[in-house]
Write a protein that holds these residues in place. Sequence first.
Motif, PDB file in Angstrom:
ATOM      1  N   SER A 801      34.109  -6.846  24.845  1.00 44.97           N
ATOM      2  CA  SER A 801      33.870  -5.927  25.956  1.00 44.97           C
ATOM      3  C   SER A 801      33.686  -6.666  27.276  1.00 44.97           C
ATOM      4  N   GLN A 802      32.911  -7.736  27.257  1.00 45.76           N
ATOM      5  CA  GLN A 802      32.666  -8.479  28.493  1.00 45.76           C
ATOM      6  C   GLN A 802      33.956  -9.094  29.023  1.00 45.76           C
ATOM      7  N   GLN A 803      34.778  -9.637  28.123  1.00 43.72           N
ATOM      8  CA  GLN A 803      36.029 -10.248  28.555  1.00 43.72           C
ATOM      9  C   GLN A 803      37.000  -9.210  29.118  1.00 43.72           C
ATOM     10  N   ILE A 804      37.032  -8.012  28.501  1.00 40.52           N
ATOM     11  CA  ILE A 804      37.884  -6.940  29.038  1.00 40.52           C
ATOM     12  C   ILE A 804      37.389  -6.516  30.417  1.00 40.52           C
ATOM     13  N   ALA A 805      36.062  -6.372  30.558  1.00 39.89           N
ATOM     14  CA  ALA A 805      35.502  -5.986  31.856  1.00 39.89           C
ATOM     15  C   ALA A 805      35.830  -7.026  32.922  1.00 39.89           C
ATOM     16  N   ASP A 806      35.712  -8.306  32.575  1.00 45.27           N
ATOM     17  CA  ASP A 806      36.028  -9.369  33.538  1.00 45.27           C
ATOM     18  C   ASP A 806      37.504  -9.342  33.916  1.00 45.27           C
ATOM     19  N   ARG A 807      38.385  -9.115  32.930  1.00 45.22           N
ATOM     20  CA  ARG A 807      39.820  -9.093  33.221  1.00 45.22           C
ATOM     21  C   ARG A 807      40.161  -7.961  34.176  1.00 45.22           C
ATOM     22  N   LEU A 808      39.533  -6.795  33.979  1.00 44.97           N
ATOM     23  CA  LEU A 808      39.882  -5.605  34.766  1.00 44.97           C
ATOM     24  C   LEU A 808      38.971  -5.397  35.967  1.00 44.97           C
ATOM     25  N   PHE A 809      37.989  -6.327  36.167  1.00 46.44           N
ATOM     26  CA  PHE A 809      37.067  -6.267  37.301  1.00 46.44           C
ATOM     27  C   PHE A 809      36.284  -4.949  37.299  1.00 46.44           C
ATOM     28  N   ILE A 810      35.755  -4.612  36.137  1.00 46.93           N
ATOM     29  CA  ILE A 810      34.924  -3.426  35.998  1.00 46.93           C
ATOM     30  C   ILE A 810      33.632  -3.831  35.295  1.00 46.93           C
ATOM     31  N   SER A 811      32.655  -2.926  35.278  1.00 44.89           N
ATOM     32  CA  SER A 811      31.390  -3.229  34.621  1.00 44.89           C
ATOM     33  C   SER A 811      31.503  -2.989  33.120  1.00 44.89           C
ATOM     34  N   ILE A 812      30.548  -3.560  32.392  1.00 43.41           N
ATOM     35  CA  ILE A 812      30.487  -3.331  30.943  1.00 43.41           C
ATOM     36  C   ILE A 812      30.332  -1.844  30.658  1.00 43.41           C
ATOM     37  N   ARG A 813      29.507  -1.198  31.444  1.00 41.64           N
ATOM     38  CA  ARG A 813      29.279   0.228  31.243  1.00 41.64           C
ATOM     39  C   ARG A 813      30.576   1.029  31.403  1.00 41.64           C
ATOM     40  N   THR A 814      31.356   0.692  32.415  1.00 37.73           N
ATOM     41  CA  THR A 814      32.627   1.386  32.629  1.00 37.73           C
ATOM     42  C   THR A 814      33.588   1.114  31.481  1.00 37.73           C
ATOM     43  N   GLU A 815      33.613  -0.151  31.008  1.00 38.04           N
ATOM     44  CA  GLU A 815      34.495  -0.489  29.884  1.00 38.04           C
ATOM     45  C   GLU A 815      34.133   0.323  28.647  1.00 38.04           C
ATOM     46  N   ARG A 816      32.840   0.474  28.392  1.00 40.15           N
ATOM     47  CA  ARG A 816      32.417   1.248  27.229  1.00 40.15           C
ATOM     48  C   ARG A 816      32.766   2.725  27.394  1.00 40.15           C
ATOM     49  N   ASN A 817      32.673   3.236  28.622  1.00 38.69           N
ATOM     50  CA  ASN A 817      33.091   4.618  28.857  1.00 38.69           C
ATOM     51  C   ASN A 817      34.579   4.796  28.558  1.00 38.69           C
ATOM     52  N   HIS A 818      35.377   3.794  28.959  1.00 44.02           N
ATOM     53  CA  HIS A 818      36.811   3.852  28.666  1.00 44.02           C
ATOM     54  C   HIS A 818      37.058   3.879  27.152  1.00 44.02           C
ATOM     55  N   ILE A 819      36.333   3.054  26.409  1.00 50.82           N
ATOM     56  CA  ILE A 819      36.484   3.011  24.948  1.00 50.82           C
ATOM     57  C   ILE A 819      36.144   4.366  24.348  1.00 50.82           C
ATOM     58  N   ALA A 820      35.023   4.966  24.811  1.00 53.61           N
ATOM     59  CA  ALA A 820      34.631   6.270  24.290  1.00 53.61           C
ATOM     60  C   ALA A 820      35.697   7.323  24.605  1.00 53.61           C
ATOM     61  N   ASN A 821      36.257   7.271  25.804  1.00 54.52           N
ATOM     62  CA  ASN A 821      37.313   8.231  26.182  1.00 54.52           C
ATOM     63  C   ASN A 821      38.557   8.041  25.322  1.00 54.52           C
ATOM     64  N   ILE A 822      38.916   6.773  25.056  1.00 53.57           N
ATOM     65  CA  ILE A 822      40.102   6.487  24.234  1.00 53.57           C
ATOM     66  C   ILE A 822      39.925   7.052  22.830  1.00 53.57           C
ATOM     67  N   LEU A 823      38.759   6.810  22.230  1.00 50.65           N
ATOM     68  CA  LEU A 823      38.514   7.309  20.875  1.00 50.65           C
ATOM     69  C   LEU A 823      38.564   8.835  20.847  1.00 50.65           C
TER      70      LEU A 823
END
Length: 847
Positions: A801-823
């Motif tokens: 999660s942290q590496q994805i957030a760093d790659r996309l320049f977003i926060s961990i919280r936003t990355e987790r929201n994206h994961i929840a939306n995808i599922l």
Amino acid sequence: LLETVRALQHRRETIHENITDAFVEVDGDWRCTDLNDRALRRMQDRKGIALAREDVIGRGMWEMFPEAIGTEVHRRCRQAMRERRAVAFESCFGSGGEWIEAHVCPSGFGLAIFCRDVTTPKVAELERRAADRRTDRILEGITDAFYAVDRDWRLTYLNARAIETFAELRGRPATREELLGQSLWDVFPAVVGTSADEHYRRAVRDGQTAIFEYAYPGGEPWFDVHAYPSEHGLSVYFRDVTDRKNAEREREARARQQAGVAGLGLRALASDDLPVLMQDAVAVVAETLDTEVVGVAEMLPDREELLLRAGVGWRSGAVGDTVASTGRGSMVGYTIETDEPVVSADLDTEERFRISAGLAAEGPASGVTVVIPGRDEPYGVLAAFSRRRRTFSGDDAHFLQAVANIVAAAVERARAEARMGEVRETERSRIARDLHDEALQDLTYVLTQACRPADDGTEAAERLERLVPALTRVGEQLRGAIYDLRLGGEAERAFPQLLHALVEVHQAMAADCEVELELGEAVPERPLGATGTEVLRILGEALTNARRHARPDRVVVRVRGSARRLSAEVADDGRGFDPLAPSATADGTGIRGMRERAALVDGHLLIRSEPGGGTRVRLDVPLATAGEDGAEQVRVLLVEDHAAVREAMASALERDAGLRIVGQAPSLGEARALLDDVDVAVLDLGLPDGYGADLIAELRNVNPRAQALVLSATLDRGDIARAVERGAAGVVNKTASLDEVVDAVRRVHAGEPLLALEEILELLRYAGRQREREHADRQAIAQLTVREHEVLQGLADGLNSQQIADRLFISIRTERNHIANILGKLGVHSQLQALVLALRHDVIEIR
């Protein structure tokens, strides 16, 4: 004194103003007696008006803040006043969501109240707790088991599926409270030093995701594991893939079995050495089934015992010497008695039969046996034994039966050749006897007469008149013998020509009867090859028997037929015989020879006779052609990536005179260049460059009348449904015998369905449901945003999660929201399921 009071007052004010918290002091009647500037400013902010100290001092606290009455602040302050003890608490004060941290202490006759605004950290804490609850719900809702460990390998989180799996592996109940805080290696000491241990430690050390499959110590269960390292430790997703691994092992075992059967079949075609083939067969079984003791047991003529003819793993001298009794006296005897495969996982506790002494000496623990069929009765048994206890599957028994069928075919071929050798030797003896008893005697008579002196008064003309018939008979006998000897070399002559020649020979030799030929219009005009030769020999033997033994006035040879079948009959009006009389047996040399020859060409021989009523010998023979116009053959294309299986099928198909292999290919790419002039394509579904049934449409475009026969290693309903939907005319399991494949090719070409109509409809409905699911999946994929595509690709690249957030320049919280939306959009419960679905529809790439 006044100065002292003023100094104390100033000191007190200084202390109050230096307090970082808001400070208010009230008396026993809740009137404000003192406050600092911070408290005054907070009151001004809440009231929205300017206030001076004088406006507050002396006023009642609850008079100024009536909205606080009944709140946590009101209750806790009254508690401190009543109990005269300090109270500390946090509370949400007011309607704006303001959080305060308060400390209330008794002071003189009142209270000293210290409070501070903790809204920012409190809201952050609440958000963190809410996020944790959402994460917990997601982790508990996914189908994968999940757990996390810290840098010291202590368990910090487990979802319900992980707890359930841990309990199953440990063999006792487990709770989250019991497991949290324990070292992973203390919970599962058996894992220490295994490949899973190495993968986990490497992932933490190198900071790289570890994805691997792992068998728990003992061999099962199998897990698919994804381990994601972070600065806090390691997060592990895993699922039980034992069923899939077992299915893979079964597919590999079936492929080995098919290759073993195919290779053995090729060796059986190439060699006539039966003992060598039997030894090859037991070696193939031992290697393929991983069994230590394998043998071929032949049933002896007395049917009381079976003798070990070939084997591997037996003690020295056992082959050719070890015997077992029939019936329940041995496992092989019991197999003969039941005439079906026998499987025993534990021979020590077996109650259906006993273990023979010869087998017991080899120490078998488990075994499987099948009957080796024979022409009239079983030849014997093929048996495989393991010295360690194990279970043999239905596929294992089918494989063993396929090998037994190859051995049976070789045995029958060897016996047929032996019988035909006897028949040929008998025929040679008959020709020699005929020449000796008739032609040679007539010739001797002629020579005797020619050498007699002419002084007996006999005229030369009279002597010559006696010699001519004898010389004529000699010529006829020699002509008949020459016809018999030359027949095998004239298979390429037209069948009617050979038939006329046969009748002429026997007509010439029949001094006291008429031999006639009635030839139907539908009799094939072409050469019939080896089949025609055997038919003529059978008719010749029937004519010889009629001339010599029946004393007929008339013998008629009637031949009818078509391009597919031939019927021939030899009928005489002679004295006949009683088939039930001991002297009139079908075991005579001539009749036995006719039956052997009929069996060689898959013909049916019928002999009917009665005393005084003549004899009729009728022969029906199938002809290997595909059309009424001539020798058309079914053109077959083989598409199979296993060379041994492909060559075995090709050999089996080529043996059928009505089939012709026009092409062989190991892949779709090579097969596409061979689609011209194909009647039936035999297609393996699992090809290295694609799905075999995808070739059907291209085949039909080239030749709309062509048919496709699909070979499937698994008979998976999805694969079969897709193949039928694409136009497959039939489906055959790759474990089927070569004869079954040949029969299926012929039936498919003839337009016969291999599947029942109800089964075809059900498969088409199944394929329709699959298409609906795929359509729903594509619609779900279409809902994903560009950013969600990028998050999925990050997961596919093995990022946490942290590496994805760093790659996309977003926060961990936003990355987790994206994961929840995808599922949620994809309707799946785990990241792994989302990845599989995205990969199936080319949303992501594995790089």
